[in-house]
Design a protein around this motif. Structure first.
Motif, mmCIF file in Angstrom:
data_model
loop_
_atom_site.group_PDB
_atom_site.id
_atom_site.type_symbol
_atom_site.label_atom_id
_atom_site.label_comp_id
_atom_site.label_asym_id
_atom_site.label_seq_id
_atom_site.Cartn_x
_atom_site.Cartn_y
_atom_site.Cartn_z
ATOM 1 N N HIS A 81 -14.752 -73.322 26.387
ATOM 2 C CA HIS A 81 -14.090 -72.024 26.270
ATOM 3 C C HIS A 81 -14.785 -71.208 25.177
ATOM 4 O O HIS A 81 -15.056 -71.709 24.095
ATOM 5 C CB HIS A 81 -12.621 -72.256 25.885
ATOM 6 C CG HIS A 81 -11.688 -71.152 26.266
ATOM 7 N ND1 HIS A 81 -11.959 -69.824 26.048
ATOM 8 C CD2 HIS A 81 -10.450 -71.191 26.835
ATOM 9 C CE1 HIS A 81 -10.946 -69.098 26.467
ATOM 10 N NE2 HIS A 81 -10.021 -69.893 26.953
ATOM 11 N N THR A 82 -15.040 -69.933 25.467
ATOM 12 C CA THR A 82 -15.662 -69.080 24.451
ATOM 13 C C THR A 82 -14.654 -68.650 23.384
ATOM 14 O O THR A 82 -15.042 -68.111 22.352
ATOM 15 C CB THR A 82 -16.281 -67.830 25.091
ATOM 16 O OG1 THR A 82 -15.280 -67.175 25.882
ATOM 17 C CG2 THR A 82 -17.457 -68.215 25.982
ATOM 18 N N GLN A 97 -9.312 -71.172 14.568
ATOM 19 C CA GLN A 97 -10.648 -70.612 14.749
ATOM 20 C C GLN A 97 -11.287 -71.174 16.017
ATOM 21 O O GLN A 97 -11.049 -72.322 16.398
ATOM 22 C CB GLN A 97 -11.514 -70.926 13.531
ATOM 23 C CG GLN A 97 -10.998 -70.266 12.261
ATOM 24 C CD GLN A 97 -11.769 -70.666 11.027
ATOM 25 O OE1 GLN A 97 -12.448 -71.684 11.007
ATOM 26 N NE2 GLN A 97 -11.652 -69.860 9.973
ATOM 27 N N HIS A 98 -12.093 -70.325 16.682
ATOM 28 C CA HIS A 98 -12.758 -70.706 17.921
ATOM 29 C C HIS A 98 -14.133 -70.054 17.948
ATOM 30 O O HIS A 98 -14.503 -69.348 16.992
ATOM 31 C CB HIS A 98 -11.902 -70.327 19.128
ATOM 32 C CG HIS A 98 -11.470 -68.885 19.172
ATOM 33 N ND1 HIS A 98 -12.341 -67.849 19.394
ATOM 34 C CD2 HIS A 98 -10.239 -68.306 18.998
ATOM 35 C CE1 HIS A 98 -11.701 -66.698 19.392
ATOM 36 N NE2 HIS A 98 -10.422 -66.939 19.141
ATOM 37 N N PRO A 99 -14.937 -70.240 18.990
ATOM 38 C CA PRO A 99 -16.329 -69.775 18.951
ATOM 39 C C PRO A 99 -16.517 -68.285 18.720
ATOM 40 O O PRO A 99 -17.553 -67.873 18.199
ATOM 41 C CB PRO A 99 -16.874 -70.194 20.324
ATOM 42 C CG PRO A 99 -16.077 -71.389 20.690
ATOM 43 C CD PRO A 99 -14.696 -71.111 20.172
ATOM 44 N N THR A 100 -15.548 -67.456 19.114
ATOM 45 C CA THR A 100 -15.731 -66.014 18.954
ATOM 46 C C THR A 100 -14.762 -65.395 17.959
ATOM 47 O O THR A 100 -14.602 -64.179 17.932
ATOM 48 C CB THR A 100 -15.596 -65.296 20.312
ATOM 49 O OG1 THR A 100 -14.356 -65.692 20.936
ATOM 50 C CG2 THR A 100 -16.757 -65.631 21.223
ATOM 51 N N GLY A 101 -14.116 -66.211 17.133
ATOM 52 C CA GLY A 101 -13.227 -65.648 16.130
ATOM 53 C C GLY A 101 -12.029 -66.526 15.862
ATOM 54 O O GLY A 101 -12.169 -67.698 15.519
ATOM 55 N N PHE A 102 -10.828 -65.957 16.038
ATOM 56 C CA PHE A 102 -9.626 -66.714 15.706
ATOM 57 C C PHE A 102 -8.450 -66.222 16.542
ATOM 58 O O PHE A 102 -8.454 -65.123 17.091
ATOM 59 C CB PHE A 102 -9.290 -66.568 14.217
ATOM 60 C CG PHE A 102 -9.007 -65.145 13.803
ATOM 61 C CD1 PHE A 102 -7.731 -64.605 13.931
ATOM 62 C CD2 PHE A 102 -10.014 -64.331 13.304
ATOM 63 C CE1 PHE A 102 -7.462 -63.290 13.570
ATOM 64 C CE2 PHE A 102 -9.757 -63.009 12.936
ATOM 65 C CZ PHE A 102 -8.471 -62.498 13.072
ATOM 66 N N THR A 103 -7.425 -67.069 16.615
ATOM 67 C CA THR A 103 -6.131 -66.723 17.192
ATOM 68 C C THR A 103 -5.064 -67.122 16.194
ATOM 69 O O THR A 103 -5.047 -68.259 15.717
ATOM 70 C CB THR A 103 -5.896 -67.452 18.523
ATOM 71 O OG1 THR A 103 -6.881 -67.032 19.475
ATOM 72 C CG2 THR A 103 -4.508 -67.153 19.080
ATOM 73 N N ASP A 104 -4.181 -66.182 15.855
ATOM 74 C CA ASP A 104 -3.081 -66.473 14.944
ATOM 75 C C ASP A 104 -1.857 -66.884 15.750
ATOM 76 O O ASP A 104 -1.423 -66.166 16.659
ATOM 77 C CB ASP A 104 -2.747 -65.255 14.088
ATOM 78 C CG ASP A 104 -3.782 -65.007 12.998
ATOM 79 O OD1 ASP A 104 -4.471 -65.977 12.623
ATOM 80 O OD2 ASP A 104 -3.896 -63.861 12.531
ATOM 81 N N ILE A 105 -1.305 -68.021 15.400
ATOM 82 C CA ILE A 105 -0.126 -68.572 16.060
ATOM 83 C C ILE A 105 0.934 -68.864 15.006
ATOM 84 O O ILE A 105 0.626 -69.447 13.963
ATOM 85 C CB ILE A 105 -0.455 -69.879 16.816
ATOM 86 C CG1 ILE A 105 -1.435 -69.623 17.954
ATOM 87 C CG2 ILE A 105 0.814 -70.541 17.346
ATOM 88 C CD1 ILE A 105 -0.832 -69.024 19.190
ATOM 89 N N GLU A 106 2.153 -68.470 15.286
ATOM 90 C CA GLU A 106 3.269 -68.853 14.419
ATOM 91 C C GLU A 106 3.961 -70.046 15.068
ATOM 92 O O GLU A 106 4.475 -69.937 16.181
ATOM 93 C CB GLU A 106 4.229 -67.680 14.238
ATOM 94 C CG GLU A 106 3.592 -66.520 13.483
ATOM 95 C CD GLU A 106 4.524 -65.371 13.238
ATOM 96 O OE1 GLU A 106 5.719 -65.489 13.587
ATOM 97 O OE2 GLU A 106 4.074 -64.355 12.683
#
Length: 362
Positions: A273-274, A311-320
């Motif tokens: 996954h990118t 964090q992932h290959p193209t940035g980040f995802t914020d999860i609560e």
């Protein structure tokens, strides 16, 4: 010709994915006929999907089927279908949290849910799993507004925020009943907080977890190990033989960089996954919160608040994400929420590739 010659369709970006959104009434009721039509709409099987609207990648070959819900606690039903790119396969074995981001706006656009004067909340039942979510987004003047200042990694520019909150699922957070399992000789934590996910330390598979997705995809030894782990995880998680499915997802964990909680590389099933799926990120976040999981010693959790930056290959995802203790004494999800964006790309009619007639030209 099998099926309709033209179909009403809305192409939308949902999160970091792109898909075709349909009303259920605009598709054949028979699943086999529906899937055949969708293969022809998307241009599968063909690695370029040159004769359809698919984008030649699993992240851009997705479908949402939306209908009014008969559940008094939800407004619409959302069936997610993954259309394989180079195989004539349509799978309903998983949810998609990115495509979910477009379901609420689509439901308002199609008149399934009335728009509020300022914001609208749409209660959604995810048919694939039975899980529920509530999507809230701006509708000033009673119209969906896709413009805004929310920014998500993997998508250029900004758009209106779609806040998606997930109530605790009815299933168990730890589908194997264990915090840790040994799968195909590798230590793992199996989590399901909306997406069946297997967490594995990257170094246990002889990679760093910081590699470019294409580099990981080219590693044939890694691909073979991932297949072994997925098959073992499928049995352990009660999913059966997962050879021909895209779940469970496998996520490799490495220490965070740039201030996040963890670095991830996720596979669907062996393509890297990118970024990371919304529900996959929710499962990862919950897994990080579990004492004794494989994330111990890898993740760096904040000292306050529920928000985790994945964090992932193209940035980040914020999860609560926050946990509680279930009646069985095991960890259970308490709250999960994520901010995504969505945008309408086109709304009109799609013309599927003609159905193949036996003995006739392809």
């Amino acid at each position: 010709m099998t099926g309709p010659e033209e179909v009403r369709c809305m192409l939308m970006r949902g999160g970091t994915s792109k898909g075709a959104y349909f009303l259920a009434d605009d598709l054949p009721a028979d699943p086999a006929a529906r899937d055949d039509l969708l293969l022809r709409v998307m241009g599968s099987p063909d690695p370029r999907q040159i004769d359809g609207i698919g984008g030649a990648h699993p992240l851009t070959s997705k479908v949402a089927v939306v209908s009014p819900s008969d559940d008094p606690d939800t407004d619409v039903d959302y069936l997610f279908l993954q259309v394989n790119v180079d195989e004539p396969v349509v799978s309903d074995r998983q949810n998609c949290g990115n495509i979910l981001a477009g379901v609420g706006p689509f439901a308002v656009e199609r008149g399934l849910v009335p728009a509020g004067d300022d914001t609208t909340s749409v209660r959604i039942r995810m048919v694939n799993s039975g899980d529920r979510a509530t999507a809230t987004f701006p509708t000033p003047g009673g119209r969906v507004d896709y413009t805004g200042d929310a920014e998500i990694s993997g998508v250029p520019g900004t758009a209106a925020a779609v806040v998606i909150e997930f109530p605790p699922g009815k299933g168990t957070l730890l589908p194997t009943g264990n915090v840790g399992d040994t799968l195909a000789g590798v230590e793992a934590t199996c989590v399901d907080n909306g997406m069946p996910t297997v967490l594995v330390a990257a170094e246990s598979l002889k990679v760093t977890g910081y590699e470019d997705p294409k580099e990981l995809e080219a590693d044939e030894e890694l691909a073979a190990r991932l297949r072994e782990i997925r098959l073992a995880a499928g049995e352990a998680m009660g999913l059966g033989d997962v050879t021909d499915t895209t779940v469970p997802k496998l996520t490799l964990l490495a220490a965070p960089r740039h201030g996040g909680a963890v670095t991830t590389r996720t596979f669907i099933p062996v393509r890297c996954h990118t970024s990371i799926g919304v529900l996959g990120a929710a499962s990862v976040a919950a897994g990080l919160r579990i004492d004794g999981s494989v994330a111990d010693g890898i993740a760096q959790l904040p000292t306050t608040g529920d928000r985790l930056r994945i964090q992932h290959p193209t940035g980040f995802t914020d999860i609560e994400a926050s946990l509680t203790t279930g009646p069985d004494g095991l960890p259970a999800a308490r709250r999960t929420a994520v901010v995504r964006t969505a945008r309408k790309l086109f709304d009109g009619t799609v013309f599927p590739r003609p159905a193949h007639t036996p003995g006739g030209p392809r």
